[in-house]
Motif scaffolding. Structure first.
Motif, PDB file in Angstrom:
ATOM      1  N   SER A  25     -25.920  25.555  15.610  1.00 26.34           N
ATOM      2  CA  SER A  25     -25.584  25.760  14.076  1.00 26.34           C
ATOM      3  C   SER A  25     -26.601  25.083  12.716  1.00 26.34           C
ATOM      4  O   SER A  25     -27.536  24.208  13.244  1.00 26.34           O
ATOM      5  N   SER A  26     -25.817  25.327  11.460  1.00 22.83           N
ATOM      6  CA  SER A  26     -26.562  24.181  10.885  1.00 22.83           C
ATOM      7  C   SER A  26     -26.597  23.219  11.300  1.00 22.83           C
ATOM      8  O   SER A  26     -27.639  22.722  10.875  1.00 22.83           O
ATOM      9  N   LYS A  27     -25.711  23.195  11.454  1.00 19.70           N
ATOM     10  CA  LYS A  27     -25.030  21.282  11.852  1.00 19.70           C
ATOM     11  C   LYS A  27     -26.822  21.270  13.066  1.00 19.70           C
ATOM     12  O   LYS A  27     -27.234  19.702  12.799  1.00 19.70           O
ATOM     13  N   GLY A  28     -27.035  21.349  13.655  1.00 20.98           N
ATOM     14  CA  GLY A  28     -27.567  20.869  15.091  1.00 20.98           C
ATOM     15  C   GLY A  28     -29.078  21.364  14.353  1.00 20.98           C
ATOM     16  O   GLY A  28     -29.733  20.424  14.809  1.00 20.98           O
ATOM     17  N   ALA A  29     -29.294  22.414  13.835  1.00 19.44           N
ATOM     18  CA  ALA A  29     -30.893  22.593  13.470  1.00 19.44           C
ATOM     19  C   ALA A  29     -30.664  20.897  12.431  1.00 19.44           C
ATOM     20  O   ALA A  29     -32.059  20.924  12.523  1.00 19.44           O
ATOM     21  N   VAL A  30     -30.234  20.184  11.348  1.00 21.75           N
ATOM     22  CA  VAL A  30     -30.179  19.875  10.467  1.00 21.75           C
ATOM     23  C   VAL A  30     -30.603  18.411  11.595  1.00 21.75           C
ATOM     24  O   VAL A  30     -31.331  17.844  11.407  1.00 21.75           O
ATOM     25  N   GLN A  31     -29.798  18.444  12.412  1.00 19.21           N
ATOM     26  CA  GLN A  31     -30.214  17.316  13.610  1.00 19.21           C
ATOM     27  C   GLN A  31     -31.349  17.832  14.339  1.00 19.21           C
ATOM     28  O   GLN A  31     -32.091  16.506  14.512  1.00 19.21           O
ATOM     29  N   ALA A  32     -31.349  18.468  14.811  1.00 21.99           N
ATOM     30  CA  ALA A  32     -33.261  18.866  15.376  1.00 21.99           C
ATOM     31  C   ALA A  32     -34.810  18.710  14.162  1.00 21.99           C
ATOM     32  O   ALA A  32     -35.441  18.003  14.851  1.00 21.99           O
ATOM     33  N   VAL A  33     -33.533  18.889  12.865  1.00 18.32           N
ATOM     34  CA  VAL A  33     -35.464  18.038  11.937  1.00 18.32           C
ATOM     35  C   VAL A  33     -35.542  17.586  11.965  1.00 18.32           C
ATOM     36  O   VAL A  33     -36.260  16.395  11.735  1.00 18.32           O
ATOM     37  N   GLU A  34     -33.716  16.231  12.050  1.00 16.09           N
ATOM     38  CA  GLU A  34     -34.225  14.346  12.117  1.00 16.09           C
ATOM     39  C   GLU A  34     -35.073  14.229  13.016  1.00 16.09           C
ATOM     40  O   GLU A  34     -35.609  13.251  13.284  1.00 16.09           O
ATOM     41  N   GLN A  35     -34.568  14.741  14.054  1.00 15.17           N
ATOM     42  CA  GLN A  35     -35.046  14.064  15.152  1.00 15.17           C
ATOM     43  C   GLN A  35     -37.014  14.527  15.868  1.00 15.17           C
ATOM     44  O   GLN A  35     -37.212  13.375  15.659  1.00 15.17           O
ATOM     45  N   THR A  36     -37.423  15.975  15.465  1.00 12.00           N
ATOM     46  CA  THR A  36     -38.825  15.964  15.006  1.00 12.00           C
ATOM     47  C   THR A  36     -39.386  15.178  14.222  1.00 12.00           C
ATOM     48  O   THR A  36     -39.832  14.430  14.400  1.00 12.00           O
ATOM     49  N   LEU A  37     -38.770  15.009  12.564  1.00 14.25           N
ATOM     50  CA  LEU A  37     -39.256  13.985  12.003  1.00 14.25           C
ATOM     51  C   LEU A  37     -38.773  11.997  12.321  1.00 14.25           C
ATOM     52  O   LEU A  37     -40.336  11.587  12.104  1.00 14.25           O
ATOM     53  N   SER A  38     -38.138  12.657  13.119  1.00 15.53           N
ATOM     54  CA  SER A  38     -38.047  10.532  13.711  1.00 15.53           C
ATOM     55  C   SER A  38     -39.106  10.973  14.371  1.00 15.53           C
ATOM     56  O   SER A  38     -39.674   9.709  14.657  1.00 15.53           O
ATOM     57  N   ALA A  39     -39.545  11.026  15.298  1.00 11.88           N
ATOM     58  CA  ALA A  39     -40.039  11.071  16.224  1.00 11.88           C
ATOM     59  C   ALA A  39     -41.843  11.307  16.191  1.00 11.88           C
ATOM     60  O   ALA A  39     -42.650  10.860  16.479  1.00 11.88           O
ATOM     61  N   ALA A  40     -41.931  11.779  14.898  1.00 10.66           N
ATOM     62  CA  ALA A  40     -42.794  11.624  14.265  1.00 10.66           C
ATOM     63  C   ALA A  40     -43.267  10.244  13.244  1.00 10.66           C
ATOM     64  O   ALA A  40     -44.628  10.739  12.574  1.00 10.66           O
ATOM     65  N   LYS A  41     -42.446   9.680  13.326  1.00 13.40           N
ATOM     66  CA  LYS A  41     -43.182   8.504  12.409  1.00 13.40           C
ATOM     67  C   LYS A  41     -43.356   9.146  10.978  1.00 13.40           C
ATOM     68  O   LYS A  41     -43.048   8.073  10.025  1.00 13.40           O
ATOM     69  N   ILE A  42     -41.807  10.010  10.478  1.00  7.22           N
ATOM     70  CA  ILE A  42     -42.114  10.130   9.145  1.00  7.22           C
ATOM     71  C   ILE A  42     -40.728   9.684   8.225  1.00  7.22           C
ATOM     72  O   ILE A  42     -39.477  10.452   9.244  1.00  7.22           O
ATOM     73  N   SER A  43     -40.833   9.607   6.470  1.00  2.00           N
ATOM     74  CA  SER A  43     -39.587   8.956   7.026  1.00  2.00           C
ATOM     75  C   SER A  43     -38.509  10.009   6.032  1.00  2.00           C
ATOM     76  O   SER A  43     -38.454  11.131   5.873  1.00  2.00           O
ATOM     77  N   THR A  44     -37.917   9.639   6.522  1.00  2.00           N
ATOM     78  CA  THR A  44     -36.285  10.929   6.283  1.00  2.00           C
ATOM     79  C   THR A  44     -35.668   9.999   4.919  1.00  2.00           C
ATOM     80  O   THR A  44     -34.196  10.234   4.802  1.00  2.00           O
ATOM     81  N   ALA A  45     -35.634   8.780   4.213  1.00  2.00           N
ATOM     82  CA  ALA A  45     -35.368   8.344   3.421  1.00  2.00           C
ATOM     83  C   ALA A  45     -35.136   8.920   2.105  1.00  2.00           C
ATOM     84  O   ALA A  45     -35.630   9.698   1.510  1.00  2.00           O
ATOM     85  N   GLY A  46     -34.244   9.355   1.995  1.00  2.00           N
ATOM     86  CA  GLY A  46     -33.009  10.468   0.746  1.00  2.00           C
ATOM     87  C   GLY A  46     -33.091  12.025   1.449  1.00  2.00           C
ATOM     88  O   GLY A  46     -32.540  12.698   0.272  1.00  2.00           O
ATOM     89  N   LEU A  47     -33.383  12.124   2.314  1.00  2.70           N
ATOM     90  CA  LEU A  47     -33.561  13.588   3.243  1.00  2.70           C
ATOM     91  C   LEU A  47     -31.561  13.495   3.225  1.00  2.70           C
ATOM     92  O   LEU A  47     -31.680  12.837   3.714  1.00  2.70           O
ATOM     93  N   GLN A  48     -31.268  14.989   2.530  1.00  2.00           N
ATOM     94  CA  GLN A  48     -29.948  15.146   2.835  1.00  2.00           C
ATOM     95  C   GLN A  48     -29.867  16.754   3.328  1.00  2.00           C
ATOM     96  O   GLN A  48     -30.195  17.249   1.909  1.00  2.00           O
ATOM     97  N   MET A  49     -29.994  17.160   4.389  1.00  2.56           N
ATOM     98  CA  MET A  49     -29.306  18.689   4.305  1.00  2.56           C
ATOM     99  C   MET A  49     -28.259  19.076   5.073  1.00  2.56           C
ATOM    100  O   MET A  49     -27.565  18.085   5.775  1.00  2.56           O
ATOM    101  N   ALA A  50     -28.130  19.687   5.131  1.00  2.00           N
ATOM    102  CA  ALA A  50     -26.808  20.105   5.440  1.00  2.00           C
ATOM    103  C   ALA A  50     -27.070  22.129   5.907  1.00  2.00           C
ATOM    104  O   ALA A  50     -26.005  21.797   6.569  1.00  2.00           O
ATOM    105  N   ASP A  51     -28.528  22.449   6.037  1.00  2.00           N
ATOM    106  CA  ASP A  51     -28.804  23.615   6.514  1.00  2.00           C
ATOM    107  C   ASP A  51     -30.502  23.292   6.360  1.00  2.00           C
ATOM    108  O   ASP A  51     -30.591  22.508   5.739  1.00  2.00           O
ATOM    109  N   CYS A  52     -31.314  24.081   6.994  1.00  2.00           N
ATOM    110  CA  CYS A  52     -31.949  24.398   7.090  1.00  2.00           C
ATOM    111  C   CYS A  52     -32.629  25.567   5.584  1.00  2.00           C
ATOM    112  O   CYS A  52     -34.190  25.301   5.515  1.00  2.00           O
ATOM    113  N   SER A  53     -31.841  25.919   4.756  1.00  2.00           N
ATOM    114  CA  SER A  53     -32.805  26.868   3.844  1.00  2.00           C
ATOM    115  C   SER A  53     -32.720  25.943   2.666  1.00  2.00           C
ATOM    116  O   SER A  53     -33.218  27.327   2.352  1.00  2.00           O
ATOM    117  N   GLY A  54     -32.112  24.877   2.847  1.00  2.00           N
ATOM    118  CA  GLY A  54     -32.323  24.113   0.831  1.00  2.00           C
ATOM    119  C   GLY A  54     -31.533  24.727   0.275  1.00  2.00           C
ATOM    120  O   GLY A  54     -31.416  24.404  -0.874  1.00  2.00           O
TER     121      GLY A  54
END
Length: 163
Positions: A25-54
């Motif tokens: 789902s869009s929510k699951g896709a956002v979770q996957a993006v956030e999980q991937t960024l965190s695993a790569a130690k990439i800052s997510t400060a200020g990141l607000q996503m409702a979907d992956c389309s932007g």
């Protein structure tokens, strides 16, 4: 990455969600993006996503996050080389084919453009004339003149190879 297709971006987010075991789902896709960024130690400060389309109102990303993603692409090795090299190439192909202001930058910048109502941006990597590759990102929010903002980004990126 050379295509600027928001539907495709959402689809890739959902495929990532399936691979990482989050909801398709869009929510699951956002979770996957956030999980991937965190695993790569990439800052997510200020990141607000409702979907992956932007495209959802209220979606935000910082220049720091975009820059760190680009840095990860050019330094992490085998799994990210395609992402670093597969973007639109200024002066040659994709959405950035006509984005430079001088032919001297053609072929030296690999970028992802971003243009929505109220924002214009670009992130990518630049092959420097003196050697080496650098990541970069720029975002202009709510410009008074979107055409002028795009032209300013074009002028900015054209200078990057000389750094």
């Amino acid at each position: 990455l050379r295509n600027s297709d928001n539907t495709e971006a959402e689809l890739l987010g959902r495929l990532s969600a399936i691979k990482l075991g989050t909801q398709n789902s869009s929510k699951g896709a956002v979770q996957a993006v956030e999980q991937t960024l965190s695993a790569a130690k990439i800052s997510t400060a200020g990141l607000q996503m409702a979907d992956c389309s932007g495209l959802t109102p209220g979606s935000t990303v910082s220049v720091k996050t975009l820059d760190e993603v680009q840095y990860h692409f050019i330094t992490a090795g085998n799994n990210t080389t395609a992402a670093a090299e597969g973007m639109s190439i200024v002066g040659l192909v994709g959405t950035a084919a006509k984005r430079g202001t001088s032919a001297s930058a053609n072929g030296l910048l690999r970028v992802k453009t971003g243009t929505l109502s109220g924002v214009t941006s670009m992130a990518g990597n630049v092959s420097r004339e003196s050697g080496g590759v650098l990541p970069f990102a720029v975002i202009i929010n709510n410009p008074e003149n979107e055409w002028a903002a795009t032209q300013a980004i074009n002028a900015f990126i054209t200078k990057l190879p000389t750094l």
